[in-house]
Design an enzyme around this catalytic site. Structure first.
Site, PDB file in Angstrom:
ATOM      1  N   ARG A 138       0.843  -1.202   0.000  1.00 54.43           N
ATOM      2  CA  ARG A 138       0.000   0.000   0.000  1.00 54.43           C
ATOM      3  C   ARG A 138       0.879   1.254   0.000  1.00 54.43           C
ATOM      4  NH1 ARG A 138      -1.954  -2.572   5.478  1.00 54.43           N
ATOM      5  NH2 ARG A 138      -1.099  -4.281   4.297  1.00 54.43           N
ATOM      6  N   ASP A 141      -1.125   3.732   4.547  1.00 54.76           N
ATOM      7  CA  ASP A 141      -2.050   3.063   5.466  1.00 54.76           C
ATOM      8  C   ASP A 141      -2.148   3.929   6.716  1.00 54.76           C
ATOM      9  OD1 ASP A 141      -3.700   1.054   6.472  1.00 54.76           O
ATOM     10  OD2 ASP A 141      -2.041   0.017   7.453  1.00 54.76           O
TER      11      ASP A 141
END
Length: 200
Positions: A138, A141
């Site tokens: 990601r 986050d």
């Protein structure tokens, strides 16, 4: 009630020394077909203390985390008060991916927990985060670790952050900025949880 909200927000945003306000608005001759002189609305609003865990393992990791802090500070109802140093950690879970850069933030916010969740998800979206693989890579986050001393368990939001007591990437940065913050369920400080995890 909208008038109360406007007044409360103005006072809290305009005067830094004010942490909590109670605002009452009275309206005479309100058209409610009852024999009373006035109708009033009273609300209490205050700054809340929340802690966030931030992480990235895609692209310019440090840039994504720095940008997240800047973007949170752009929200008029949220102020970043402390930011930890960033630490490199191994991925959590079984997905093969790059190491993470993780940190923790202390924020003061006028937003409710649900509104804060919306805000951090908006910041993740701005960083082009994609929720494709659970525990996968990601760009950004952001998780709510604590919100005051509240315990929340809904379909969309769990506070305190689930399983944080077993996640060093949450505890180590938190330990550096809030060692005495207390877990509202376990009644242990971050310092105690961090030491317990690292002395197993």
């Amino acid at each position: 009630e909208a008038v109360c909200e406007t007044i409360a927000n103005f006072l809290l945003l305009e005067y830094e020394q004010i942490e909590e306000v109670e605002v009452e608005v009275k309206k005479p001759w309100a058209p409610i077909l009852l024999p009373i002189d006035t109708v009033s609305v009273t609300i209490t609003r205050r700054w809340h203390i929340a802690y966030l865990s931030i992480g990235s393992n895609v692209g310019d990791k440090e840039g994504y985390l720095d940008s997240a802090i800047d973007r949170l500070n752009e929200d008029e109802y949220t102020k970043v008060m402390k930011a930890s140093a960033y630490i490199e950690t191994e991925p959590y879970g079984d997905v093969e991916q790059e190491n993470f850069l993780n940190g923790a933030l202390e924020i003061h916010t006028l937003r409710s927990p649900e509104e804060l969740l919306e805000l951090v998800q908006e910041k993740e979206k701005e960083a082009k985060r994609e929720r494709i693989i659970h525990w996968g890579p990601r760009t950004l986050d952001i998780d709510i670790v604590f919100y005051d001393n509240e315990i929340i368990a809904t379909e969309d939001l769990i506070i305190p952050h689930i399983d944080m007591e077993n996640r060093n990437f949450v505890l180590e940065p938190m330990y550096s900025i809030a060692p005495y913050a207390r877990h509202p369920i376990y009644k242990k400080t971050i310092s105690q949880l961090y030491n317990e995890l690292n002395n197993k």
